[in-house]
Design a protein around this motif. Structure first.
Motif, PDB file in Angstrom:
ATOM      1  N   VAL A  97       3.237  -2.930 -15.355  1.00 62.02           N
ATOM      2  CA  VAL A  97       4.196  -4.417 -15.374  1.00 62.02           C
ATOM      3  C   VAL A  97       5.712  -4.387 -13.850  1.00 62.02           C
ATOM      4  O   VAL A  97       6.108  -5.192 -13.534  1.00 62.02           O
ATOM      5  N   LYS A  98       6.228  -3.288 -13.762  1.00 59.21           N
ATOM      6  CA  LYS A  98       7.013  -2.807 -13.430  1.00 59.21           C
ATOM      7  C   LYS A  98       7.070  -3.302 -11.943  1.00 59.21           C
ATOM      8  O   LYS A  98       7.989  -3.483 -10.515  1.00 59.21           O
ATOM      9  N   ILE A  99       6.111  -2.427 -11.617  1.00 59.20           N
ATOM     10  CA  ILE A  99       5.349  -2.052 -10.469  1.00 59.20           C
ATOM     11  C   ILE A  99       4.785  -3.547  -9.907  1.00 59.20           C
ATOM     12  O   ILE A  99       5.304  -3.811  -8.365  1.00 59.20           O
ATOM     13  N   LEU A 100       4.013  -4.105 -10.558  1.00 60.49           N
ATOM     14  CA  LEU A 100       4.070  -5.257  -9.874  1.00 60.49           C
ATOM     15  C   LEU A 100       4.856  -6.072  -9.841  1.00 60.49           C
ATOM     16  O   LEU A 100       4.585  -7.640  -9.037  1.00 60.49           O
ATOM     17  N   ILE A 108      -2.039  -2.119  -4.046  1.00 57.53           N
ATOM     18  CA  ILE A 108      -2.127  -3.141  -4.361  1.00 57.53           C
ATOM     19  C   ILE A 108      -2.339  -4.356  -3.484  1.00 57.53           C
ATOM     20  O   ILE A 108      -2.721  -4.290  -2.282  1.00 57.53           O
ATOM     21  N   THR A 109      -4.719  -5.089  -3.638  1.00 57.37           N
ATOM     22  CA  THR A 109      -4.505  -6.478  -2.543  1.00 57.37           C
ATOM     23  C   THR A 109      -3.554  -7.537  -3.162  1.00 57.37           C
ATOM     24  O   THR A 109      -5.061  -7.410  -5.029  1.00 57.37           O
ATOM     25  N   VAL A 136      -0.507  -5.630   0.261  1.00 53.04           N
ATOM     26  CA  VAL A 136       0.466  -5.819   0.326  1.00 53.04           C
ATOM     27  C   VAL A 136       2.027  -4.963  -0.283  1.00 53.04           C
ATOM     28  O   VAL A 136       1.206  -3.569  -1.055  1.00 53.04           O
ATOM     29  N   SER A 137       2.626  -4.813   0.106  1.00 53.92           N
ATOM     30  CA  SER A 137       3.770  -4.110  -0.884  1.00 53.92           C
ATOM     31  C   SER A 137       4.564  -5.268  -1.344  1.00 53.92           C
ATOM     32  O   SER A 137       4.694  -5.897  -0.420  1.00 53.92           O
ATOM     33  N   ILE A 138       5.006  -4.750  -3.005  1.00 56.12           N
ATOM     34  CA  ILE A 138       6.318  -5.454  -3.279  1.00 56.12           C
ATOM     35  C   ILE A 138       7.617  -4.606  -3.657  1.00 56.12           C
ATOM     36  O   ILE A 138       7.184  -4.165  -4.685  1.00 56.12           O
TER      37      ILE A 138
END
Length: 276
Positions: A64-67, A78-79, A85-87
């Motif tokens: 969750v914290k990565i997203l 991550i798509t 994308v990068s977050i």
């Protein structure tokens, strides 16, 4: 009596119509010597509720914290809406179209509902347009069939379910495509839990992809379309809720085919068969 650790087999779930709004491929994350996630894969489709379940330490919070842009992944892709994308930050996550409602809700108790909904996103140039913010607050709460007595009431005086409603409504101000709910019914009573589950149904109807983090299997089976199980930081099951039993989910979470839940289910089934 032996307890056998296994990789629980499961059928591949049918693919929903359309393309996934969010895809995680091969995501790994380590904190020093501790591997929190290892090659985790995940898909979320528009209008789908995906429950992420697992024991403490399974990697749910890290995912969750990565997203949400709190942690960067070590590896993986991550798509979002078909493009990689990068977050790098929480602001980047929100701008991308991912809204996260953490368990602590992060509400300001001394402010009213309108002020909480638009905190940091106030309407107006040099002066606040209170009338417009109040109008938009009521419109949003009505779309969610929310039971809030007044948008001018202080958040401190609301029930747990109503506070969760305000936090979820606030996350929708930026029109996200994916909403992540971290233990939204934790510490709520029966009536308040039902209120939040109804709210999740409204989010599905609005076409949001929803990631639901929960320890409550009854809630998961009530609203989720699909259950993704994490065990020790790895994928250990991807089930359609309509096709899986409570016992199967528990077995995937614990990694054991023999536990108190499965034994109780077997005893119950034997008892029913004996009376037929």
């Amino acid at each position: 009596m032996s307890v056998e650790s296994v990789q629980t087999p499961q059928p591949s779930p049918p693919v929903p119509h359309g393309d996934p709004v969010l895809t995680v491929s091969g995501m790994s994350k380590a904190f020093g010597a501790v591997r929190a996630l290892t090659e985790v894969n995940l898909e979320v489709y528009p209008g789908e509720v995906v429950a992420i379940v697992g024991d403490n330490g399974a990697g749910k919070s890290t995912l969750v914290k990565i997203l949400a842009g709190v942690y960067p992944p070590d590896t993986g892709v991550i798509t979002f809406q078909g493009r990689p994308v990068s977050i790098p930050s929480p602001a980047a996550s929100r701008a991308l179209g991912i809204a996260t409602v953490f368990q602590d809700l992060a509400l300001c108790d001394n402010l009213d509902v309108v002020s909480n909904l638009f905190l940091g996103r106030e309407v107006g140039n040099f002066t606040l347009n209170e009338e417009e913010m109040e109008k938009r607050s009521w419109e949003l709460l009505r779309q969610l069939s929310a039971k809030i007595p007044s948008v001018r009431i202080a958040v401190a005086s609301l029930s747990g379910g109503q506070r969760q409603t305000v936090a979820i409504a606030r996350s929708l101000i930026g029109e996200p495509r994916v909403v992540i709910l971290d233990e939204p019914t934790a510490a709520l009573g029966v009536a308040q839990t039902a209120e939040v589950l109804n709210l999740i149904e409204r989010l599905r109807e609005r076409g949001h992809g929803i990631l639901l983090i929960s320890h409550n299997m009854a809630d998961v089976q009530a609203v989720a379309d699909r259950v993704v199980v994490l065990r020790l930081g790895r994928n250990n099951g991807d089930f359609q809720v309509a096709d899986v039993s409570y016992e199967d989910i528990i077995s995937a979470i614990t990694g054991a085919t023999d536990n108190v839940v499965t034994r109780r289910a077997a005893t119950h089934s034997s008892g029913e068969a004996a009376h037929q």
